[in-house]
Structures are given as C-alpha cells and as structure tokens.
Design a protein around this motif. Structure first.
Motif, PDB file in Angstrom:
ATOM      1  N   ASN A 332       0.845  -1.186   0.000  1.00 42.73           N
ATOM      2  CA  ASN A 332       0.000   0.000   0.000  1.00 42.73           C
ATOM      3  C   ASN A 332       0.887   1.244   0.000  1.00 42.73           C
ATOM      4  OD1 ASN A 332      -2.891  -1.156   0.813  1.00 42.73           O
ATOM      5  ND2 ASN A 332      -1.357  -2.206   2.091  1.00 42.73           N
ATOM      6  N   ASN A 366      -3.603   0.762  -3.541  1.00 43.46           N
ATOM      7  CA  ASN A 366      -3.477  -0.585  -2.987  1.00 43.46           C
ATOM      8  C   ASN A 366      -2.316  -1.347  -3.625  1.00 43.46           C
ATOM      9  OD1 ASN A 366      -4.322  -1.623  -5.452  1.00 43.46           O
ATOM     10  ND2 ASN A 366      -6.325  -2.282  -4.739  1.00 43.46           N
ATOM     11  N   TYR A 414      -4.775  -2.666   2.710  1.00 45.91           N
ATOM     12  CA  TYR A 414      -5.006  -4.035   2.236  1.00 45.91           C
ATOM     13  C   TYR A 414      -3.769  -4.915   2.449  1.00 45.91           C
ATOM     14  CZ  TYR A 414      -8.737  -1.326   0.173  1.00 45.91           C
ATOM     15  OH  TYR A 414      -9.796  -0.467   0.015  1.00 45.91           O
ATOM     16  N   GLU A 415      -4.026  -6.211   2.406  1.00 48.94           N
ATOM     17  CA  GLU A 415      -2.944  -7.176   2.605  1.00 48.94           C
ATOM     18  C   GLU A 415      -1.919  -7.040   1.478  1.00 48.94           C
ATOM     19  OE1 GLU A 415      -2.790 -11.668   4.202  1.00 48.94           O
ATOM     20  OE2 GLU A 415      -3.911 -11.422   2.325  1.00 48.94           O
ATOM     21  N   GLU A 451      -7.685  -8.517  -3.440  1.00 48.96           N
ATOM     22  CA  GLU A 451      -7.770  -7.354  -2.540  1.00 48.96           C
ATOM     23  C   GLU A 451      -8.465  -7.778  -1.242  1.00 48.96           C
ATOM     24  OE1 GLU A 451      -8.562  -2.944  -3.630  1.00 48.96           O
ATOM     25  OE2 GLU A 451     -10.506  -3.784  -3.037  1.00 48.96           O
ATOM     26  N   LYS A 452      -7.723  -7.717  -0.142  1.00 53.64           N
ATOM     27  CA  LYS A 452      -8.242  -8.136   1.148  1.00 53.64           C
ATOM     28  C   LYS A 452      -7.923  -7.054   2.186  1.00 53.64           C
ATOM     29  CE  LYS A 452      -7.835 -11.730   4.694  1.00 53.64           C
ATOM     30  NZ  LYS A 452      -7.120 -12.981   5.105  1.00 53.64           N
ATOM     31  N   GLN A 453      -8.956  -6.367   2.672  1.00 60.59           N
ATOM     32  CA  GLN A 453      -8.732  -5.316   3.666  1.00 60.59           C
ATOM     33  C   GLN A 453      -8.289  -5.940   4.993  1.00 60.59           C
ATOM     34  OE1 GLN A 453     -11.970  -2.533   4.261  1.00 60.59           O
ATOM     35  NE2 GLN A 453     -11.164  -1.866   6.252  1.00 60.59           N
TER      36      GLN A 453
END
Length: 587
Positions: A332, A366, A414-415, A451-453
């Motif tokens: 990020n 991201n 995000y991861e 995409e993983k918050q």
C-alpha cells in the motif's frame, strides 16, 4: 511616546523581564529542549504582573498583550518565517501580521489576567484554585488557530502525560497552574517560615489553613501522578493484536522556484529520488504501508478527471510512479496530492476557473496499483491555504485557495503481496515517459493479488493533528493514526518539533500509534503511551527514510474519545459556582 516612556522606565523594564521569564521558561520546557523543571516556574511572570496590577483592568489588558508578543517572539518566532516563505509576504507586511497574530492568537494572556484579578478581588482566597480555573477558562474561550496549551508542555513528563486520556491538554494546564501558584506562594523563605510559625501557634484558624492547603496540594499531586502511573502501567501491559511494517519516505521536495531553479528538472530529480529511496529500502524487504508526506510531490494529482485535466494538475507520470511503487513492491502507498472538483452551482457541460474547487488531499493506492479511498484536509492553514478576506490574495501570490473537505472516514488498507514480483525487469521513473498508468498495471498484471482489507487508519494532514476536538470526530476504530505534513515552510527551526509535540497527545487520547511523515523532517513514530520510538527523529531539511513496526492496539473507546472535554467543563462549572456563592456570601 507613552509606550516608549513606559518601556524605558524601571517598571517597564521589570514588566518586560517578567514577560520574558514566562516565555523563556516555557520555551526551555518545550520541544526540542525538553527541560521539564522550568515549566513549574513559567507562570510566575503572570502571577507577579497580576498581583502588581490587581483591579487595574486596562493595565492588565496591556500587560496581557505584552506577554502575548514576547511569548510569540521567543517560542513561535518561526511564524514570521512562515509568513514570508509560506505566505510570500514582504517583511514590512510580515512584521505587522506577526504582531497581530501574536495578539489575536494569544488572547489567553489578557483573559487569564482579567479573570484571575476579578476572582482575586471578589473571592480573596483559594488562589491556587483561582489560578487553575482562570487558565482553563482562558484556554477554552479564546480564539485558536495554531492551538497550543500550557498542558502540552507538562505532557513532556511521560507519567503526567497519561492523564490526557481523560482531560487532554486542558486538565494538565489546570494542574500546572494549581501547583505553580503554591510554589509561587512559597517563593520567599520568609513566607514559608511565617506559615510554619503560624502552624505552630495556638491560633486554630492558621493551623487549619496550613493543614487544608497542604492536604489540597497533596491530593491534587497524588491524583495526577497516581492516575498517570496507573494508566502508564495499564497500557504498557496491553498486548497488540497485530504489527504493521511501515516505511516513511522523506523526499525533501522543493516548495517553490522563485530562486530561478528549473521546475521541470527539479521535479524529475524529486521523482527519481523517491523511486530510488523506495527501491533501496524495499527490495527483498517488503512492508505493509509506505507513507509519503504532504507535498511529497507538489503541484500535481494522480486523480484523472475532466476537472483535474482542465486545471492542468493531473500528471500521468505521477500516477504511473505511484503505481510502480505499489506494484513493484506489492504494498500500500499513501501519498499526498492536489485534487479538484466543481462547485455545486457549476453549469452542466461547462467548466470555468471560477467553478473549480481545489483540495489538499491524501490518497491510498493498494498493492495492485489501484487508487482507493482519499481524504481531503478539513482544517486549512490561514495565510498558506486560504486568506480570511478575498482582497488579501492580491498581497501574496504564494497562498493557495483551497476548499475544506467534509469527509471524516478512516482509510482502509489491504494485505500486501507476500512474494517478489514475477517480472525480471523492474520498472522505474524513467519508464513513465513511455508507459502510462494503464500500461504499468498491465505490465505487472501477473503479480495481481486478491484485494483483502486488513485494517484502517485515521488520516490527518498537517496541523489537524494538534486539534483534539476535531480528531475525536472521526468514527470507527483505527489501527493507528497517520499524520502527513510539510514543515519545510518553517526552515531549520524548532517548529517541526513543537508541531509534533502538540500532536503527540492524540496518541494518548486514542491509545493508538502515530506515524508522522514529513517532507523535510522531522519524521517519527510515536506509540500509544506518547513515547517517540527509539527517540528516532529524521534530520531537518534533508532526504531520509524511517521504518518501524507499528503495533495495532486493541480497540477501546477512551474517556476522551467518548466524552471530550467533559471533565474540564465540570471543573469550571463546579468551581465557578463555589466562587459565586462564596463571593456573594462575603459581599
């Protein structure tokens, strides 16, 4: 002439000395010197002036302005630098602006002297309590643009600083003046000896005053130190639920080009510098978040819209480089930019310069190089981002005309990508001359991740971090706070340390870490106890990087986040009522 005669008189010289005493002792106690002993003596100048001029209201007002100007001259001399460099004013305009702002923004001094003198004449006793009430009243009900409080100076003591979880800086100001007036009362050995003699005498009234005065002082000290000690150990033992690896890049971007430098060349050098610093720090050593400061890339935006293209602030190479940073390292990237939209009254299908609103904005990209949530600065800086009157813009071509934002949402992040890029050749800034943002994303398309918050943070731009009442308006439970700022406008001065110290209490009020990212120093990480990690500050007016593991402290709505300044209002209300009935009974 009357002012000059007063200044060269014995009384005037003594008065100026007392103004300087309060200013100098406050400055010595404050960042970056941090000599906390002097803070307990700093109010003495105010106490003496009030005592010498009790009931002489006009003189107290004049003396209050004297304190305001001397205090600004010693502690906030960099305001003049801001006015000339940031605002672009010539010296003959900057001097009256400096003096006027010193008086207007330090109205707390005359208000304090007037309230103290009024209560001293009407009540006639409980002077430490009067001192405490008066400073709290003055700090609450006077205008603030760059808010500072005596309590911020007290907060240099880590144990006492923990009380900010309940009272912010206000309660620490009240505590300081309560204790300081006791010390002021005992400043002469003869006074202490007289009080002790009275205690040993047979007069019960004197014994009662001595005992109750000592008990009151002891209880207040125990309350603040005891509560601070308890909170310090309570939060020291809290286990973080996660850690985020955060890199701050300090690029030392140029402010303007009035010295004849080539703007295009300087910006190219800046972009190359950011690219190189990121690659050096992140190759084989990824992070969860990269933070660039306010004006890290000045004058441009990555937001590609009809309005930004019309305003000529969109630059495709800026967007391409931010995409390269995030995609090349799978992380990020949070960066600052200009942004623009149209006023609601703009005619559809037509854009005119008058209809465009500009914003000081920060945005997150991201790990897939995609633009996500942005935050527009709400509290704008006078003489830098706006003028109070329209006609004043003609005086300073350097001053921006920004609109305030309205959104107080947290910024999700995000991861990050776990593996290195699959591309054998990494892209760099020079590649953006032939590759637009879409081409950059296509080049790294094989490295795209789901995409993983994994959390969110609270974004603050510049001096928003020092406004406690504003920061608590953000909703939700952030993992940490990110403050991006550009202190380069103030030169190689103490401003950057003072700015951080004023904002440091937000870490305690929220019990969250603060990531402070500056353009030219000083960048630093602060934990949820208000401690600067490793006391590691980046140097001023240079390029630098700083990297730490930020702890995510479990969410808990602290007293200050829930109730704000409730305790301070209760204190003023209860003490004010006691003073009112006591004065009425003895009138």
């Amino acid at each position: 002439m009357k002012l000059l005669r007063f200044l060269i008189s014995r009384k005037g010289i003594i008065s100026v000395f007392l103004y300087s005493l309060t200013a100098a002792f406050s400055f010595l106690s404050f960042a970056p010197l941090n000599l906390p002993f002097f803070v307990w003596l700093a109010p003495f100048g105010l106490f003496i002036i009030e005592k010498q001029n009790r009931g002489e209201w006009r003189k107290l007002i004049y003396h209050g302005f004297g304190f305001a100007i001397l205090f600004y001259l010693v502690s906030f001399h960099w305001v003049y630098h801001m006015t000339t460099v940031f605002g672009g004013f010539d010296w003959y305009l900057a001097v009256p602006i400096f003096v006027g702002s010193a008086i207007l923004l330090n109205f707390k001094f005359p208000v304090y002297l007037l309230v103290f003198s009024f209560l001293a004449k009407r009540v006639g006793r409980f002077f430490p309590l009067i001192a405490s009430f008066s400073i709290l009243f003055a700090e609450f009900f006077t205008p603030q643009v760059f808010p500072w409080y005596f309590g911020n100076v007290v907060a240099e003591h880590h144990i006492l600083a923990q009380n900010a979880e309940y009272t912010s800086a206000y309660g620490l100001s009240a505590f300081l003046f309560f204790v300081s007036y006791y010390l002021f009362s005992l400043r002469k050995p003869k006074t202490f000896l007289r009080l002790f003699t009275h205690f040993l005498s047979k007069h019960k009234r004197f014994r009662k005053q001595f005992v109750f005065g000592g008990i009151g002082l002891g209880l207040v000290i125990i309350l603040f130190f005891g509560n601070g000690y308890y909170l310090f150990h309570k939060w020291s033992n809290v286990k973080p639920v996660a850690e985020r690896d955060v890199l701050v890049i300090q690029p030392n971007a140029p402010l303007e080009f009035r010295d004849g430098r080539n703007p295009a060349e300087e910006i190219r050098n800046l972009m190359t510098r950011i690219d190189t610093m990121a690659e050096r720090e992140l190759t084989g050593n990824p992070v969860d978040l990269v933070v660039l400061p306010e004006s890290g890339v000045p004058f441009f935006t990555t937001h590609d819209t009809e309005v930004t293209r019309y305003s000529r602030i969109y630059w495709h190479q800026f967007e391409s480089l931010m995409a390269i940073l995030s995609l090349r390292h799978g992380t990020n990237v949070f960066y600052n930019e200009l942004d623009a939209d149209l006023v609601p009254t703009a005619l559809p299908g037509r854009i005119s310069r008058r209809d465009v609103r500009m914003y000081n904005s920060s945005v997150l990209m991201n790990p897939n190089g995609e633009r996500r949530n942005s935050y527009q600065k709400v509290f704008l800086l006078i003489f830098g981002e706006y003028m109070p009157f329209e006609w004043m813009y003609a005086l300073s071509g350097q001053t921006g005309q920004f609109a305030p934002g309205t959104n107080l949402d947290l910024i999700p992040y995000y991861e990050s990508r776990k593996n290195d890029s699959s591309q054998s050749k990494a892209l760099h800034f020079e590649d953006t001359m032939t590759m637009g943002p879409a081409s950059v994303r296509e080049y790294y398309s094989k490295d795209k991740v789901e995409e993983k918050q994994i959390g969110s943070f609270l974004p603050l731009i510049c001096y928003e971090v020092i406004i406690s009442e504003f920061v608590r308006k953000f909703q939700g439970d952030p993992d940490f706070i990110v403050n991006v700022t550009n202190d380069k406008w103030y030169g190689n001065s103490v401003e950057t340390y003072q700015h951080h110290t004023l904002g440091r209490l937000r870490a305690i009020e929220f019990r969250k870490w603060i990531v402070r990212s500056t353009n030219s120093g000083t960048s630093v990480f602060t934990d949820h106890l208000g401690r600067n990690i490793d006391n590691d500050f980046t140097p001023i007016e240079t390029t630098a990087v700083i990297r730490k593991k930020v702890q995510v402290i479990p969410g808990e709505m602290t007293f200050y986040r829930l109730y704000g300044n409730l305790l301070s209002y209760l204190f003023m209300g209860i003490v004010g009522l006691v003073f009112f009935f006591y004065a009425k009974r003895n009138s």
